[in-house]
Design an enzyme around this catalytic site. Structure first.
Site, PDB file in Angstrom:
ATOM      1  N   CYS B 123       0.847  -1.179   0.000  1.00  0.00           N
ATOM      2  CA  CYS B 123       0.000   0.000   0.000  1.00  0.00           C
ATOM      3  C   CYS B 123       0.885   1.232   0.000  1.00  0.00           C
ATOM      4  CB  CYS B 123      -0.958   0.008   1.189  1.00  0.00           C
ATOM      5  SG  CYS B 123      -0.171   0.407   2.740  1.00  0.00           S
ATOM      6  N   CYS B 126       3.887   2.006   2.234  1.00  0.00           N
ATOM      7  CA  CYS B 126       5.172   1.370   1.965  1.00  0.00           C
ATOM      8  C   CYS B 126       6.121   2.321   1.248  1.00  0.00           C
ATOM      9  CB  CYS B 126       4.984   0.133   1.092  1.00  0.00           C
ATOM     10  SG  CYS B 126       4.011  -1.147   1.853  1.00  0.00           S
ATOM     11  N   ASP B 530      -2.890 -25.390 -10.146  1.00  0.00           N
ATOM     12  CA  ASP B 530      -1.583 -25.927  -9.817  1.00  0.00           C
ATOM     13  C   ASP B 530      -1.591 -26.076  -8.296  1.00  0.00           C
ATOM     14  OD1 ASP B 530       1.209 -26.469  -9.941  1.00  0.00           O
ATOM     15  OD2 ASP B 530       1.533 -24.446  -9.209  1.00  0.00           O
ATOM     16  N   ASP B 726       1.320 -20.609 -10.841  1.00  0.00           N
ATOM     17  CA  ASP B 726       2.243 -19.587 -10.375  1.00  0.00           C
ATOM     18  C   ASP B 726       3.678 -19.777 -10.848  1.00  0.00           C
ATOM     19  OD1 ASP B 726       2.785 -21.768  -8.720  1.00  0.00           O
ATOM     20  OD2 ASP B 726       3.738 -20.430  -7.285  1.00  0.00           O
ATOM     21  N   ASP B 730       4.481 -23.594 -14.916  1.00  0.00           N
ATOM     22  CA  ASP B 730       3.094 -23.437 -15.328  1.00  0.00           C
ATOM     23  C   ASP B 730       2.950 -22.527 -16.538  1.00  0.00           C
ATOM     24  OD1 ASP B 730       2.057 -24.981 -13.261  1.00  0.00           O
ATOM     25  OD2 ASP B 730       2.195 -23.297 -11.872  1.00  0.00           O
TER      26      ASP B 730
END
Lengths: 58, 828
Positions: B123, B126, B530, B726, B730
Site C-alpha cells: 500500500c 510502503c 496448480d 504460479d 506453469d
C-alpha cells in the site's frame, strides 16, 4: 451581444494556456504516478529522526 | 524463547490501526504460531509478531523513527519470514564492477544513480516508509519511489555509501530491491503513454469547447439566433475541431490505413470513415453556410474512444512492468574456475561458454545448463518442474540453469548456454502457445467490418433512390442515414464497459492484462489448479512433533533447530522458524550429507537429524514402525532426530493450504465448474491437498509438457479451460489455456503469460473475477442490444427522410452517452 466577439477569443486564449500547461505537465512526468502522491500528502514527516537531522543538530 | 504460553490473543489496541487483527502478526498479518511469543511495543501498545523476521523488520522501522508507517498503512506489510538468512552476500554482487557498469549510471565522479525494482509494496504507506528510510541514510542524495510502477530511482554518493548497503537497508525494513536496467522498451512505453495522454487531453479540452458551442447552436436553432452568430459559431467549431482531427484522432487514421494496406477491415476503418465523412460534410456545411455540422459528434467520438484505449493500454503496460519485477530466474554472475580448479573469478553469467567450469555455492542459482563434475548436493528445481522437494544430484548428473543449489558447494561443467538452455526452451514454448491463441478481438473486428459494409451499401442505395425521387434532398437524407448508422454506440459498447471493468478490477487487486479473456471467462467449464504455491503457500511448515518416550518435544525442537541452523534446506528453515529463539549451544563437528541429513555434537552427545535412510545409516537407532508408517501413509515430508543409539523425535511438515483455498473451490463448484488439480509434485502430496480442498480430479507428477497435453485434451473434448498457476513450469500451460490467472507471488514468466494476475495474496480474487466477468458481459450485452436497436431502428426512419441530419447527430450522441453511462455502472 457583440461582446461575444471579445469573450470567445479570451476563452480561446485561456484554452490555449490550459492546453499548454497540461502538455507541459504530461511531459514533466506529473501523470506517471497517479496514486502515490494522494497518499503521500497524508503522511506527517515531522517525526523523522534520521542521520541527517541528527548531524545537523551536532 | 520457546514457550508454551497460550496464543497471544486479544492484544490490547491491536485493531485500532485498521490492519492489525488479533491473533495475527501485527507486521505482516500472518497467523501467529501458538508456541511463539514475539512482542514489540509500537505506538504505545504491545504488538505480537509471528517470527524473528517480522520482529527484526519492525524493530528497524521503529528504531529509525518511522512508527507512522503502522498508523497510515492500509494493508499489512510483506512478511519478514524469509528475509533474514541470505541477503547479505547476494546484494554484495552488485558492488562488482561488471554489474555496476550495467545498472549504475554515474552522474559525476562520486554521484551515482540507479533504478530499483521494488518487491513487496502493498500500500502507499510502503513507499513513504522506503523513501523516508532511504533518505535518512548517510550518503543517499535523492529517492523517488513511483507507486504505480513500483520502481525507485535512487541517487547516492558512492564515496559514502555503496549500492549493496542501500539494497541491504531496503531488505532490512522488509522489502526486496533489485537494480534493473531501464531499457529502451520501457522508455518507449513511457513516451507512448505520454503521447496518448496528450492526445486524450487535446481531444477532451477542445471537445468541451466544441460541445459548448454546439449547445448554443442547438438552442439557437430552437429559439432563433442571428445569422451572424450562427456563422461565427460554426467557423469557431470548425477551428476547434481541427486539433482534434489532426492530432488526437491520428492514431485511428494510422491504424485504419495500416489495416487497409494489408487488405483487412479493422475496427478503426469504420471509425475513421465515420470521422472523416462527418468532418468533410461538416466542413462543406460550414463553407456553404447551409446544412448541418457534426463537429460535436466528432470530438465526442474521438475523446471517448481515445479514453478507453488509453486505460486499456495503461493496464497492460502496468502489468508488463510488474512482470520484470521478480528477481531474474538466472543469476547475474557466476564463479568461474580455472581448468585445474584452484583459481576462481567472478564473471558475468552471460559470458560463460560451453566447457567452462563454475562453482555453485549453497543458496546460489545455477547459471546455465551443465553436468555436475564434483560434489553431492540437493537442488531445488521447483521453478522448472514444480517438484517441491530438492532433488539429490551426484557427479555426472545434469544440472539445469535456474535451479537452486540447496546444500553443498558444487562444480559444474557448462553444457549449454543462452538459447540452448531448458529455461530458454520453456520460454520459446510459451511464445508458440501465445501465437496459437485465437484473439477474440479479430472476431469483434470482423463483425464491425461486416456491419460497416452493410451500412455503406445501404447509404449508397438510399442515396441513389432519393437522387431519382427527389434530387434536392438526396444529400441530406444520405448523410442522415450515415450519421444515424455511425456505429459510435456500437464501437463504444465494448471498450467503455471493458475500461470501466478494468478500473474496478484493479481497485479489487486484480490486474487484467487481456480484456478479451473476460469474455471467455463466461464460458469456462473447467478450472485447473496448480498445487504448490497456488493452492498452498509453497513453503513447508512444521505441523507435528512426536517425541520418543524420555524426551520432551520442546527440548527436541530446540536441539533440532540448533543443528538445522547450519542447513539451507527448506525443511531445516521451517524447523528453525518454528523453534523461534534458539538457545546458544556449543556445536561441534557439524557435517552434512547431501540428500540425507546433518550430524552435530552438542555437549559431547552426537546428534543426527535427517531422513530415515540417513538415520539408519549413521546411528544405531531403530526407527519405530509406527513412525515409518505415518511417514509413508501421510506422504508428508518428515525429519527424524536421533542420538547415537536411539531416536528422539519425529518432525512432520506440511505445505500449508492458503486460507481461502477451500472457500474458493467451493464457490467455483457452486457455479457448476469442474475443478481439477494438476501438479508436478508427488502423487501422495497432491492427493492430500485434493482431499483437503474437496477437489475430485487430481493428477500428480506431471511435467509442464504433460500438463499442457492434459489441458489440450480437455480442450479437444470441448471444455473451456481456466488455468490458475504460479511457477515457471506453469507458464506454457497458462499460455495454452483459454483463460489463465497467475496467483500472487507468481514467477515472472507465469505473470507474462497469464491473462489476469492476482495482486493481493489471496485466492478469493478468482471468485471476484467470475463475478465481474458476469456483470461486464451483461453490461456489454445491454449496450450492444441498445446500439443495434438504435442503429437498425433509426436507419429505416432516416432512409424514408423523416430525420434531419442534426436530429440524427443528437440521437447518435445520446445513444453513445447512454452506452457510456451504462458502462460506468460497473465501477460501482
Amino acid at each position: 451581444m457583440e461582446i461575444i466577439y471579445l469573450l470567445i477569443p479570451i476563452s480561446l486564449i485561456l484554452l490555449g494556456l490550459i492546453v499548454w500547461i497540461l502538455l507541459w505537465a504530461v511531459g514533466d512526468g506529473q501523470y506517471d504516478d497517479l496514486e502515490g502522491p494522494a497518499h503521500r500528502i497524508l503522511m506527517d514527516e515531522d517525526r523523522i529522526v534520521d542521520d541527517k537531522s541528527e548531524q545537523a543538530k551536532k | 524463547m520457546v514457550s508454551n504460553l497460550s496464543k497471544s490473543e486479544s492484544m490490547p489496541g491491536c485493531d485500532d490501526s485498521g490492519t492489525g487483527v488479533a491473533g495475527a502478526c501485527f507486521h505482516c498479518g500472518l497467523a501467529l504460531s501458538p508456541d511463539l511469543d514475539f512482542r514489540l511495543a509500537i505506538d504505545g501498545a504491545e504488538r505480537a509478531m509471528c517470527c524473528h523476521g517480522c520482529l527484526a523488520v519492525a524493530q528497524a522501522i521503529i528504531a529509525a523513527g518511522h512508527e507512522n508507517f503502522y498508523r497510515v498503512r492500509t494493508e499489512t506489510a510483506p512478511t519478514g519470514r524469509e528475509l533474514i538468512p541470505d541477503f547479505i552476500r547476494e546484494s554484495e554482487i552488485y558492488d562488482t564492477a561488471e554489474i555496476q557498469r550495467q545498472y549504475v549510471h554515474r552522474l559525476d565522479a562520486e554521484i551515482c544513480e540507479a533504478s530499483l525494482i521494488l518487491e513487496g509494496i502493498t500500500c502507499a504507506a510502503c513507499i513513504w516508509l522506503i523513501e523516508q528510510y532511504l533518505a535518512g541514510l548517510r550518503g543517499v542524495e535523492q529517492v523517488r519511489v513511483n507507486y504505480a510502477t513500483q520502481r525507485a530511482l535512487v541517487r547516492w554518493d558512492d564515496s559514502r555509501i555503496r549500492l549493496s548497503e542501500i539494497l541491504h537497508s531496503i531488505r532490512k525494513i522488509g522489502y526486496r530491491a533489485v537494480p534493473y536496467d531501464p531499457n529502451r522498451q520501457q522508455e518507449l512505453h513511457r513516451r507512448q503513454r505520454g503521447q496518448q495522454l496528450r492526445r486524450l487531453a487535446v481531444a477532451g479540452l477542445f471537445g468541451m469547447q466544441v460541445m459548448m458551442l454546439s449547445i448554443s447552436l442547438y438552442a439557437g436553432a430552437w429559439s432563433g439566433m442571428e445569422q451572424s452568430f450562427t456563422f461565427f459559431f460554426r467557423w469557431l467549431s470548425l477551428g476547434l475541431t481541427l486539433p482534434v482531427m489532426f492530432y488526437a484522432a491520428i492514431p485511428f487514421f494510422h491504424s485504419a490505413w495500416r489495416d487497409l494496406a494489408q487488405r483487412r477491415v479493422g475496427m478503426d476503418v469504420p471509425v475513421s470513415i465515420a470521422i472523416l465523412v462527418a468532418f468533410a460534410s461538416s466542413c462543406m456545411a460550414t463553407l456553404t453556410g447551409d446544412g448541418e455540422i457534426y463537429f460535436d459528434s466528432i470530438v465526442m467520438f474521438v475523446f471517448f474512444l481515445s479514453a478507453s484505449r488509453y486505460f486499456e493500454n495503461m493496464a497492460r503496460q502496468r502489468c508488463a512492468g510488474s512482470v520484470e519485477k521478480l528477481v531474474q530466474s538466472l543469476p547475474l554472475t557466476a564463479t568461474r574456475l580455472q581448468a585445474n580448479g584452484d583459481r576462481e573469478a567472478t564473471v558475468a553469467a552471460a559470458t560463460l561458454a560451453i566447457g567452462d567450469r563454475v562453482l555453485i555455492r549453497p543458496g546460489e542459482t545455477v547459471p546455465a545448463d551443465g553436468t555436475l563434475v564434483s560434489g553431492f548436493s540437493a537442488l531445488d528445481e521447483s521453478l522448472l518442474n514444480g517438484e517441491s522437494n530438492p532433488l539429490d544430484k551426484q557427479p555426472g548428473d545434469r544440472l539445469l540453469g535456474g535451479s537452486i543449489n540447496v546444500t553443498n558447494p558444487l562444480q559444474m561443467e557448462v553444457g549449454a548456454v543462452g538459447a540452448d538452455t531448458v529455461m530458454a526452451e520453456i520460454q520459446r514454448s510459451i511464445e508458440r502457445a501465445q501465437a496459437d491463441k485465437p484473439p477474440l478481438a479479430l472476431l469483434a473486428d470482423r463483425v464491425a467490418a461486416r456491419f460497416i459494409s452493410i451500412v455503406l451499401l445501404v447509404v449508397a442505395g438510399v442515396a441513389i433512390f432519393w437522387w431519382i425521387e427527389d434530387a434536392e434532398r438526396w444529400f441530406d437524407i444520405a448523410l442522415a442515414v450515415l450519421i444515424v448508422s455511425c456505429p459510435c454506440a456500437l464501437s463504444l459498447a465494448m471498450p467503455t464497459a471493458i475500461s470501466a471493468m478494468l478500473g474496478k478490477m484493479q481497485a479489487c487487486g486484480l490486474l487484467v492484462k487481456r480484456a478479451a479473456a473476460l469474455e471467455k471467462l463466461n464460458h469456462v467449464t473447467h478450472v485447473v489448479f496448480d498445487k504448490t504455491g497456488t493452492l498452498t503457500l509453497g513453503k513447508p511448515v512444521l505441523s507435528q512433533v512426536v517425541s520418543a518416550a524420555p524426551y520432551d518435544s520442546a527440548e527436541c525442537l530446540g536441539i533440532a533447530a540448533a543443528i538445522e541452523q547450519h542447513s539451507a534446506h527448506p525443511l531445516a528453515r521451517a524447523l528453525v522458524h518454528a523453534a523461534g529463539d534458539i538457545a546458544d549451544r556449543e556445536l561441534s563437528g557439524v557435517f552434512s550429507v547431501a540428500g540425507g541429513g546433518l550430524h552435530a555434537r552438542i555437549d559431547d552427545v552426537d546428534y543426527f537429524i535427517g531422513n530415515c535412510e540417513f538415520i539408519t545409516a549413521n546411528s544405531c537407532a531403530e526407527i519405530p514402525g509406527q513412525w515409518l508408517e505415518s511417514i509413508d501413509s501421510d506422504a508428508l515430508s518428515a525429519v527424524i532426530l536421533a542420538c547415537a543409539d536411539e531416536v528422539m523425535a519425529l518432525f512432520t511438515f506440511v505445505d500449508e493450504l492458503r486460507e481461502d483455498a477451500i472457500t474458493t473451490i467451493e464457490s467455483l463448484c457452486a457455479r457448476g465448474i469442474s475443478v481439477t488439480l494438476m501438479s508436478g509434485d508427488r502423487a501422495a502430496a497432491t492427493r492430500q491437498v485434493a482431499l483437503q480442498t474437496g477437489i475430485g480430479n487430481c493428477r500428480a507428477g506431471l511435467t509442464p509438457q504433460q500438463k499442457m497435453e492434459a489441458v489440450q485434451d480437455l480442450q479437444t473434448a470441448g471444455a473451456v479451460v481456466l488455468m490458475v498457476g504460479d511457477g515457471i513450469n506453469d507458464a506454457p500451460v497458462l499460455a495454452g489455456a483459454d483463460v489463465s490467472i497467475a496467483a500472487a507471488g507468481a514467477s515472472s514468466l507465469a505473470r507474462v503469460n497469464a491473462d489476469i494476475v492476482l495482486i493481493a495474496d489471496r485466492l478469493d480474487g478468482i471468485d471476484q473475477v467470475f463475478h465481474m466477468a458476469d456483470r461486464t458481459r451483461r453490461v456489454i450485452r445491454q449496450n450492444m442490444a441498445w446500439a443495434l436497436f438504435y442503429n437498425f431502428g433509426a436507419i429505416p426512419v432516416a432512409a424514408i427522410g423523416l430525420v434531419a441530419p442534426w436530429l440524427a447527430a443528437i440521437g447518435m450522441s445520446l445513444s453513445s452517452l447512454l452506452v457510456v453511462i451504462n458502462a460506468l455502472r460497473l465501477t460501482r
